[in-house]
Write a protein that holds these residues in place. Structure first.
Motif, PDB file in Angstrom:
ATOM      1  N   GLY A 154       0.857  -1.074  -0.466  1.00 48.05           N
ATOM      2  CA  GLY A 154      -0.116   0.049  -0.113  1.00 48.05           C
ATOM      3  C   GLY A 154       0.864   1.686  -0.348  1.00 48.05           C
ATOM      4  N   ARG A 155       2.014   1.657  -0.087  1.00 47.83           N
ATOM      5  CA  ARG A 155       3.141   2.110  -0.161  1.00 47.83           C
ATOM      6  C   ARG A 155       2.694   2.873  -0.958  1.00 47.83           C
ATOM      7  NH1 ARG A 155       7.478  -1.428  -1.675  1.00 47.83           N
ATOM      8  NH2 ARG A 155       7.940  -1.408  -2.802  1.00 47.83           N
ATOM      9  N   PRO A 156       2.562   4.483  -1.097  1.00 49.59           N
ATOM     10  CA  PRO A 156       1.699   5.278  -2.747  1.00 49.59           C
ATOM     11  C   PRO A 156       3.126   5.588  -3.622  1.00 49.59           C
ATOM     12  CG  PRO A 156       2.782   7.063  -0.253  1.00 49.59           C
ATOM     13  CD  PRO A 156       2.886   5.638   0.046  1.00 49.59           C
ATOM     14  N   TRP A 157       4.454   5.231  -3.003  1.00 51.75           N
ATOM     15  CA  TRP A 157       5.243   5.841  -3.975  1.00 51.75           C
ATOM     16  C   TRP A 157       6.811   4.919  -4.007  1.00 51.75           C
ATOM     17  CZ3 TRP A 157       3.178   8.504  -7.750  1.00 51.75           C
ATOM     18  CH2 TRP A 157       2.704  10.342  -7.104  1.00 51.75           C
ATOM     19  N   VAL A 158       7.162   4.047  -5.137  1.00 53.12           N
ATOM     20  CA  VAL A 158       7.687   3.153  -5.854  1.00 53.12           C
ATOM     21  C   VAL A 158       8.718   3.100  -4.089  1.00 53.12           C
ATOM     22  CG1 VAL A 158       9.748   3.788  -6.896  1.00 53.12           C
ATOM     23  CG2 VAL A 158       8.446   1.588  -7.076  1.00 53.12           C
ATOM     24  N   ALA A 159       9.466   3.741  -3.878  1.00 54.29           N
ATOM     25  CA  ALA A 159      10.655   3.873  -2.894  1.00 54.29           C
ATOM     26  C   ALA A 159       9.891   3.808  -1.175  1.00 54.29           C
ATOM     27  CB  ALA A 159      11.319   4.621  -2.947  1.00 54.29           C
ATOM     28  N   GLY A 160       8.631   4.513  -0.998  1.00 56.20           N
ATOM     29  CA  GLY A 160       8.203   4.840   0.195  1.00 56.20           C
ATOM     30  C   GLY A 160       6.924   5.563   0.143  1.00 56.20           C
ATOM     31  N   ASP A 161       7.167   6.644   1.435  1.00 56.91           N
ATOM     32  CA  ASP A 161       5.967   7.820   1.653  1.00 56.91           C
ATOM     33  C   ASP A 161       6.636   8.703   0.906  1.00 56.91           C
ATOM     34  OD1 ASP A 161       4.432   6.178   2.993  1.00 56.91           O
ATOM     35  OD2 ASP A 161       5.454   6.821   4.856  1.00 56.91           O
ATOM     36  N   ASP A 162       7.100   8.968  -0.015  1.00 62.52           N
ATOM     37  CA  ASP A 162       7.616  10.111  -0.858  1.00 62.52           C
ATOM     38  C   ASP A 162       8.200   9.939  -1.821  1.00 62.52           C
ATOM     39  OD1 ASP A 162       7.375  12.188   1.298  1.00 62.52           O
ATOM     40  OD2 ASP A 162       9.451  11.336   2.198  1.00 62.52           O
ATOM     41  N   PHE A 163       7.212  10.716  -2.895  1.00 57.92           N
ATOM     42  CA  PHE A 163       7.830  10.650  -4.781  1.00 57.92           C
ATOM     43  C   PHE A 163       9.349  10.956  -5.321  1.00 57.92           C
ATOM     44  CE2 PHE A 163       8.161  12.888  -8.483  1.00 57.92           C
ATOM     45  CZ  PHE A 163       7.413  11.807  -9.722  1.00 57.92           C
ATOM     46  N   SER A 164       9.859  10.397  -5.463  1.00 60.71           N
ATOM     47  CA  SER A 164      11.097   9.603  -5.778  1.00 60.71           C
ATOM     48  C   SER A 164      11.336  10.147  -7.050  1.00 60.71           C
ATOM     49  CB  SER A 164      11.792   8.925  -5.073  1.00 60.71           C
ATOM     50  OG  SER A 164      12.001   8.276  -5.111  1.00 60.71           O
ATOM     51  N   VAL A 165      13.346  10.040  -7.260  1.00 64.19           N
ATOM     52  CA  VAL A 165      13.389   9.839  -8.511  1.00 64.19           C
ATOM     53  C   VAL A 165      13.507   8.502  -9.718  1.00 64.19           C
ATOM     54  CG1 VAL A 165      15.923   9.174  -8.512  1.00 64.19           C
ATOM     55  CG2 VAL A 165      15.693  10.375 -10.451  1.00 64.19           C
ATOM     56  N   ALA A 166      13.069   7.668  -8.149  1.00 68.76           N
ATOM     57  CA  ALA A 166      12.917   6.051  -8.752  1.00 68.76           C
ATOM     58  C   ALA A 166      11.490   6.272  -9.218  1.00 68.76           C
ATOM     59  CB  ALA A 166      12.458   5.134  -7.566  1.00 68.76           C
ATOM     60  N   ASP A 167      10.154   7.416  -9.096  1.00 68.78           N
ATOM     61  CA  ASP A 167       8.852   7.532  -9.288  1.00 68.78           C
ATOM     62  C   ASP A 167       9.378   8.074 -11.123  1.00 68.78           C
ATOM     63  OD1 ASP A 167       7.263   6.263  -7.564  1.00 68.78           O
ATOM     64  OD2 ASP A 167       8.351   7.628  -6.658  1.00 68.78           O
ATOM     65  N   ILE A 168      10.276   8.599 -10.928  1.00 65.78           N
ATOM     66  CA  ILE A 168      10.303   9.756 -12.356  1.00 65.78           C
ATOM     67  C   ILE A 168      10.495   8.235 -13.379  1.00 65.78           C
ATOM     68  CG2 ILE A 168      11.431  11.280 -13.692  1.00 65.78           C
ATOM     69  CD1 ILE A 168      11.502  13.387 -11.256  1.00 65.78           C
ATOM     70  N   HIS A 222      -2.511  -2.767  -7.918  1.00 66.62           N
ATOM     71  CA  HIS A 222      -1.363  -2.070  -7.183  1.00 66.62           C
ATOM     72  C   HIS A 222      -0.752  -0.957  -7.922  1.00 66.62           C
ATOM     73  CE1 HIS A 222      -2.936  -3.399  -3.784  1.00 66.62           C
ATOM     74  NE2 HIS A 222      -2.860  -4.958  -3.860  1.00 66.62           N
ATOM     75  N   VAL A 223      -0.241  -1.851  -9.488  1.00 61.73           N
ATOM     76  CA  VAL A 223       1.076  -0.826 -10.481  1.00 61.73           C
ATOM     77  C   VAL A 223      -0.577   0.002 -10.813  1.00 61.73           C
ATOM     78  CG1 VAL A 223       2.009  -1.416 -12.424  1.00 61.73           C
ATOM     79  CG2 VAL A 223       2.695  -3.202 -10.535  1.00 61.73           C
ATOM     80  N   ALA A 224      -1.261  -0.743 -10.664  1.00 61.02           N
ATOM     81  CA  ALA A 224      -2.585   0.353 -11.906  1.00 61.02           C
ATOM     82  C   ALA A 224      -2.539   2.158 -10.601  1.00 61.02           C
ATOM     83  CB  ALA A 224      -3.795  -0.646 -11.907  1.00 61.02           C
ATOM     84  N   ARG A 225      -2.642   1.574  -9.461  1.00 57.02           N
ATOM     85  CA  ARG A 225      -3.303   2.383  -8.487  1.00 57.02           C
ATOM     86  C   ARG A 225      -1.912   3.384  -8.667  1.00 57.02           C
ATOM     87  NH1 ARG A 225       0.004   2.547  -3.600  1.00 57.02           N
ATOM     88  NH2 ARG A 225      -0.071   0.540  -3.751  1.00 57.02           N
ATOM     89  N   TRP A 226      -0.675   2.553  -8.605  1.00 54.37           N
ATOM     90  CA  TRP A 226       0.372   3.790  -8.660  1.00 54.37           C
ATOM     91  C   TRP A 226       0.803   4.293 -10.217  1.00 54.37           C
ATOM     92  CZ3 TRP A 226       5.237   2.577 -11.810  1.00 54.37           C
ATOM     93  CH2 TRP A 226       6.364   2.857 -12.159  1.00 54.37           C
ATOM     94  N   ASN A 227       0.106   3.597 -11.259  1.00 57.64           N
ATOM     95  CA  ASN A 227       0.540   4.302 -12.694  1.00 57.64           C
ATOM     96  C   ASN A 227      -0.459   5.200 -12.527  1.00 57.64           C
ATOM     97  OD1 ASN A 227       0.825   4.299 -15.732  1.00 57.64           O
ATOM     98  ND2 ASN A 227      -0.869   3.102 -15.944  1.00 57.64           N
ATOM     99  N   ALA A 228      -2.030   5.342 -12.449  1.00 57.52           N
ATOM    100  CA  ALA A 228      -2.553   6.230 -12.074  1.00 57.52           C
ATOM    101  C   ALA A 228      -1.949   7.656 -11.309  1.00 57.52           C
ATOM    102  CB  ALA A 228      -3.408   6.282 -11.877  1.00 57.52           C
ATOM    103  N   ALA A 229      -1.743   7.224 -10.161  1.00 61.03           N
ATOM    104  CA  ALA A 229      -0.908   8.822  -9.467  1.00 61.03           C
ATOM    105  C   ALA A 229       0.152   8.720 -10.556  1.00 61.03           C
ATOM    106  CB  ALA A 229      -0.459   7.885  -8.282  1.00 61.03           C
ATOM    107  N   LEU A 230       1.175   8.332 -10.918  1.00 66.01           N
ATOM    108  CA  LEU A 230       1.841   8.762 -11.876  1.00 66.01           C
ATOM    109  C   LEU A 230       1.621   9.932 -13.145  1.00 66.01           C
ATOM    110  CD1 LEU A 230       4.817   6.547 -11.893  1.00 66.01           C
ATOM    111  CD2 LEU A 230       4.730   7.787 -11.015  1.00 66.01           C
ATOM    112  N   ARG A 231       0.309   9.256 -13.946  1.00 68.63           N
ATOM    113  CA  ARG A 231      -0.192  10.286 -14.582  1.00 68.63           C
ATOM    114  C   ARG A 231      -0.703  11.262 -14.401  1.00 68.63           C
ATOM    115  NH1 ARG A 231      -0.439   6.483 -19.700  1.00 68.63           N
ATOM    116  NH2 ARG A 231       1.021   5.165 -18.843  1.00 68.63           N
ATOM    117  N   ALA A 232      -1.569  11.102 -12.740  1.00 64.61           N
ATOM    118  CA  ALA A 232      -1.954  12.304 -12.731  1.00 64.61           C
ATOM    119  C   ALA A 232      -1.654  13.993 -11.851  1.00 64.61           C
ATOM    120  CB  ALA A 232      -2.928  12.030 -11.240  1.00 64.61           C
TER     121      ALA A 232
END
Ligand SMILES: N[C@@H](CCC(=O)N[C@@H](CS)C(=O)NCC(=O)O)C(=O)O
Length: 202
Positions: free
Chosen positions: A150-164, A186-196
């Protein structure tokens, strides 16, 4: 400084990074489809003939999108996209490498073996493209298991260069038609968050 930019995933990684930092720098657009990165002038800036390249005011040229992002982070530390504590830095580096060496590589293999752009650069083997596609799906399923906590971003709670880096992989997935498996919610959720994020359109 000036960024040699192009309409392609790696320059886009830097553009997203800049947008996330709230930075604007002068850019020169290079038409890579027309060989604009293979001219003698460009090769003098990056002998690999690839964009992006960041040219500093003293003439130093930094190629490799992640190296450019690191340089920009050193100049503009906030918001920190590579982490600040030793643990964050290690975790973000781990995920950035996983995104690049695993998913981006798998999806990139499909592009390499199917896109006309690469036809006179590599021997294109349809079976390699197919293997890249199967690997991409396997990796998306693996990532789904990771994000199941359930973590929001791939490396944890904060958006990071790994999400970029993930954003550029997902963008390339659009072009190579790699769909997220229906079960990978879960990938779909993360993917939607990136695109938003506003930076998605950088
Ligand atoms: N590892 C490099 C890869 C750079 C790269 O492959 N750039 C592509 C665009 S995504 C390019 O400029 N290709 C032009 C060419 O090969 O002629 C990075 O991260 O910047």
């Amino acid at each position: 400084m000036k960024l040699y930019n192009a309409a392609a995933p790696n320059p886009r990684r830097v553009r997203i990074f800049l947008a996330e930092k709230g930075l604007e720098i002068p850019m020169t657009d290079v038409d890579i489809m027309a060989g604009g990165s293979r001219t003698p002038e460009f090769l003098a800036r990056n002998s690999l003939g690839e964009c992006p390249v960041l040219e500093l005011d003293n003439g130093t040229c930094i190629a490799e999108s992640i190296a450019i992002c690191r340089y920009l982070e050193a100049l503009h530390p906030t918001p920190a996209l590579f982490g600040t504590t030793p643990e964050e830095i290690g975790r973000i580096e781990m995920w950035n490498r996983r995104r690049e060496l695993k998913l981006s590589d798998a999806v990139g293999t499909i592009a390499l073996h199917t896109f006309d752009f690469f036809a006179d650069r590599v021997k294109q083997v349809p079976a390699m493209a197919e293997a890249g596609r199967e690997r991409s799906i396997r990796l998306l399923n693996w990532l789904d298991g990771e994000l199941a906590d359930g973590r929001p971003w791939v490396a944890g709670d904060d958006f990071s260069v790994a999400d970029i880096t993930g954003m550029t992989a997902m963008l390339l997935s659009d072009f190579t038609r790699v769909a997220i498996p229906d079960t990978a919610t879960h990938v779909a959720r993360w993917n939607a968050a990136l695109r938003a994020r506003p930076s998605w359109n950088a």
